[in-house]
Write a protein that holds these residues in place. Sequence first.
Motif, PDB file in Angstrom:
ATOM      1  N   VAL A   9     -31.061  26.759 -15.531  1.00 41.25           N
ATOM      2  CA  VAL A   9     -31.133  27.424 -16.830  1.00 41.25           C
ATOM      3  C   VAL A   9     -32.265  28.463 -16.826  1.00 41.25           C
ATOM      4  N   ALA A  10     -33.412  28.101 -16.251  1.00 40.02           N
ATOM      5  CA  ALA A  10     -34.525  29.048 -16.158  1.00 40.02           C
ATOM      6  C   ALA A  10     -34.160  30.230 -15.267  1.00 40.02           C
ATOM      7  N   THR A  11     -33.411  29.966 -14.216  1.00 39.06           N
ATOM      8  CA  THR A  11     -32.955  31.039 -13.336  1.00 39.06           C
ATOM      9  C   THR A  11     -32.077  32.025 -14.101  1.00 39.06           C
ATOM     10  N   GLU A  12     -31.157  31.504 -14.920  1.00 45.76           N
ATOM     11  CA  GLU A  12     -30.281  32.405 -15.678  1.00 45.76           C
ATOM     12  C   GLU A  12     -31.100  33.308 -16.585  1.00 45.76           C
ATOM     13  N   ALA A  13     -32.149  32.763 -17.192  1.00 44.87           N
ATOM     14  CA  ALA A  13     -32.986  33.589 -18.067  1.00 44.87           C
ATOM     15  C   ALA A  13     -33.638  34.723 -17.288  1.00 44.87           C
ATOM     16  N   GLU A  14     -34.081  34.439 -16.069  1.00 50.29           N
ATOM     17  CA  GLU A  14     -34.691  35.496 -15.256  1.00 50.29           C
ATOM     18  C   GLU A  14     -33.662  36.524 -14.823  1.00 50.29           C
ATOM     19  N   LEU A  15     -32.470  36.062 -14.434  1.00 45.73           N
ATOM     20  CA  LEU A  15     -31.404  36.994 -14.082  1.00 45.73           C
ATOM     21  C   LEU A  15     -31.113  37.933 -15.250  1.00 45.73           C
ATOM     22  N   ALA A  16     -30.949  37.355 -16.444  1.00 45.55           N
ATOM     23  CA  ALA A  16     -30.609  38.155 -17.617  1.00 45.55           C
ATOM     24  C   ALA A  16     -31.703  39.160 -17.941  1.00 45.55           C
ATOM     25  N   ALA A  17     -32.954  38.758 -17.824  1.00 48.12           N
ATOM     26  CA  ALA A  17     -34.074  39.659 -18.124  1.00 48.12           C
ATOM     27  C   ALA A  17     -34.123  40.835 -17.158  1.00 48.12           C
ATOM     28  N   ASN A  18     -33.407  40.708 -16.040  1.00 51.81           N
ATOM     29  CA  ASN A  18     -33.364  41.793 -15.063  1.00 51.81           C
ATOM     30  C   ASN A  18     -31.999  42.470 -15.007  1.00 51.81           C
ATOM     31  N   GLY A  19     -31.175  42.252 -16.050  1.00 55.37           N
ATOM     32  CA  GLY A  19     -29.915  42.963 -16.157  1.00 55.37           C
ATOM     33  C   GLY A  19     -28.796  42.424 -15.294  1.00 55.37           C
ATOM     34  N   ILE A  20     -28.982  41.238 -14.735  1.00 53.26           N
ATOM     35  CA  ILE A  20     -27.981  40.657 -13.844  1.00 53.26           C
ATOM     36  C   ILE A  20     -27.023  39.796 -14.665  1.00 53.26           C
ATOM     37  N   THR A  21     -25.739  40.107 -14.578  1.00 59.22           N
ATOM     38  CA  THR A  21     -24.722  39.375 -15.330  1.00 59.22           C
ATOM     39  C   THR A  21     -23.864  38.482 -14.438  1.00 59.22           C
ATOM     40  N   THR A  22     -23.882  38.728 -13.134  1.00 58.44           N
ATOM     41  CA  THR A  22     -23.250  37.858 -12.142  1.00 58.44           C
ATOM     42  C   THR A  22     -24.247  37.680 -11.007  1.00 58.44           C
ATOM     43  N   GLY A  23     -24.586  36.436 -10.697  1.00 56.64           N
ATOM     44  CA  GLY A  23     -25.589  36.185  -9.670  1.00 56.64           C
ATOM     45  C   GLY A  23     -25.118  35.170  -8.650  1.00 56.64           C
ATOM     46  N   VAL A  24     -25.229  35.528  -7.376  1.00 50.63           N
ATOM     47  CA  VAL A  24     -24.958  34.597  -6.282  1.00 50.63           C
ATOM     48  C   VAL A  24     -26.268  33.910  -5.920  1.00 50.63           C
ATOM     49  N   LEU A  25     -26.270  32.582  -5.987  1.00 54.54           N
ATOM     50  CA  LEU A  25     -27.455  31.796  -5.659  1.00 54.54           C
ATOM     51  C   LEU A  25     -27.281  31.267  -4.235  1.00 54.54           C
ATOM     52  N   ALA A  26     -28.114  31.762  -3.330  1.00 56.69           N
ATOM     53  CA  ALA A  26     -27.961  31.491  -1.902  1.00 56.69           C
ATOM     54  C   ALA A  26     -28.856  30.319  -1.487  1.00 56.69           C
ATOM     55  N   GLN A  27     -28.243  29.213  -1.091  1.00 58.23           N
ATOM     56  CA  GLN A  27     -28.960  27.997  -0.723  1.00 58.23           C
ATOM     57  C   GLN A  27     -28.740  27.670   0.751  1.00 58.23           C
ATOM     58  N   PHE A  28     -29.836  27.430   1.456  1.00 61.13           N
ATOM     59  CA  PHE A  28     -29.782  27.098   2.876  1.00 61.13           C
ATOM     60  C   PHE A  28     -29.276  25.679   3.131  1.00 61.13           C
ATOM     61  N   LEU A  29     -28.626  25.504   4.282  1.00 57.60           N
ATOM     62  CA  LEU A  29     -28.472  24.216   4.950  1.00 57.60           C
ATOM     63  C   LEU A  29     -29.000  24.459   6.354  1.00 57.60           C
ATOM     64  N   SER A  30     -30.229  24.014   6.591  1.00 62.29           N
ATOM     65  CA  SER A  30     -30.974  24.450   7.769  1.00 62.29           C
ATOM     66  C   SER A  30     -31.727  23.308   8.425  1.00 62.29           C
ATOM     67  N   TRP A  31     -32.007  23.487   9.703  1.00 65.58           N
ATOM     68  CA  TRP A  31     -32.861  22.568  10.451  1.00 65.58           C
ATOM     69  C   TRP A  31     -34.292  22.575   9.904  1.00 65.58           C
ATOM     70  N   GLU A  32     -34.620  23.537   9.062  1.00 66.45           N
ATOM     71  CA  GLU A  32     -35.967  23.605   8.497  1.00 66.45           C
ATOM     72  C   GLU A  32     -36.256  22.448   7.545  1.00 66.45           C
ATOM     73  N   GLY A  33     -35.201  21.790   7.023  1.00 64.44           N
ATOM     74  CA  GLY A  33     -35.405  20.633   6.155  1.00 64.44           C
ATOM     75  C   GLY A  33     -36.072  20.995   4.847  1.00 64.44           C
ATOM     76  N   GLY A  34     -36.559  19.973   4.145  1.00 58.84           N
ATOM     77  CA  GLY A  34     -37.230  20.201   2.872  1.00 58.84           C
ATOM     78  C   GLY A  34     -36.324  20.898   1.883  1.00 58.84           C
ATOM     79  N   LEU A  35     -36.786  22.000   1.299  1.00 58.63           N
ATOM     80  CA  LEU A  35     -36.000  22.753   0.320  1.00 58.63           C
ATOM     81  C   LEU A  35     -34.809  23.450   0.959  1.00 58.63           C
ATOM     82  N   ARG A  36     -34.736  23.413   2.288  1.00 57.33           N
ATOM     83  CA  ARG A  36     -33.597  24.010   2.984  1.00 57.33           C
ATOM     84  C   ARG A  36     -32.780  22.944   3.719  1.00 57.33           C
ATOM     85  N   GLY A  37     -33.023  21.698   3.389  1.00 57.93           N
ATOM     86  CA  GLY A  37     -32.311  20.597   4.018  1.00 57.93           C
ATOM     87  C   GLY A  37     -31.070  20.194   3.259  1.00 57.93           C
ATOM     88  N   GLY A  38     -30.304  19.285   3.852  1.00 61.96           N
ATOM     89  CA  GLY A  38     -29.028  18.893   3.294  1.00 61.96           C
ATOM     90  C   GLY A  38     -29.120  18.215   1.944  1.00 61.96           C
TER      91      GLY A  38
END
Length: 380
Positions: free
Chosen positions: A78-107
């Motif tokens: 929900v907070a992300t949508e507010a930031e997108l809207a404040a920057n004029g973005i009406t369609t946003g692709v949210l890119a999420q990793f699945l990576s060996w880096e783990g943590g916030l980029r883990g499965g």
Amino acid sequence: MSGLAFDLTGAEVLRPDGLDRGTLSFADGVIADAPVGRAVDLGGFLVLPGIVDLHGDGFERHLAPRRGAMTDMGEGIVATEAELAANGITTGVLAQFLSWEGGLRGGAHAEGVFAAIREVRGALATTLLPQLRLETHLLEEYATLPERLIDWGVEFVVFNDHLPHDRLAAGRRPPSLTGQALKAGRSPEAHLALLQELHARGPEVPAALDALCGRLAAQGVRMGSHDDHTAEDRAAWAARGATIAEFPETEVAARAARADGGGVVLGAPNVVRGGSHKGNASARALVAQGLCDALASDYHYPSPRRAALALAGEMGLAAAWALVSSGPARLLGLDDRGSLTPGQRADIVVLEAATGRVAGTLAGGRFTHLGGDLAERFLG
């Protein structure tokens, strides 16, 4: 869709062929071809198609600002949508990793992110589209990935390979090893062993990717490559059906993508700062050569707007703004948005003409951002 009906008058409106001062009308979430509602004078403003952001990483901090601090990822979306809207973005692709880096980029984190998007996006006006960024050497993920994508509601996959192959081949420790290991919850020794194992399986990757991409294509998944460096890189991905080339690192790779009919996505921050922060090809130079279909926010949501306005002086506002509206919409197969023409979604961004700042955003005819003098025009 929204029941709002307005006739926007007095503003400069960006049509596909350029600016004019004609009235822009919309009702029930769709651009209309005749007056439909209450007239609002928007003199002093620019009215443009809403921004379609084909690749954004900037949402990560909303979901996990500190380790363990955010337990409800839906609130982060929900907070992300507010930031997108404040920057004029009406369609946003949210890119999420699945990576060996783990943590916030883990499965486990990826699964939580996709569940949160699925949970809340139906209640939001901004269109949110999840993208999976898959590290190519995670071969153990391949067998069940197509089924998991269906469960996650993910229809867009981009392939990355961020392994430090040169260092690993030379038997040297990557310089960021310790920091990566701590983020992944591993010891540096265990993390290095994992990287070495993944690197050693490199010869297996091409055939495994061929098979996986075939399954994903049959499932209707849109696919892209990331950071292509050579024409051979792009040709291999094109043969697998990965039609979108995200952030090609060289002019050669961008030209190869254009030659094979693929769409080229470049980083808007690269345009704004005047060059790549990694020393790759200049996005501005590639745009000037006609080697760009879309500019994406990457890690900075204000950049698509700023990049398009910066390029307007060189190529005209209509062509520059198309790189953040109709161009990315086409690559995503979204033929209902990207221009202010009758029958299209009322995805609209209103800019202050004097400053170029976002004054208001509507997605599907619903306000997602409204403030200052513009709010007084509509509500006063």
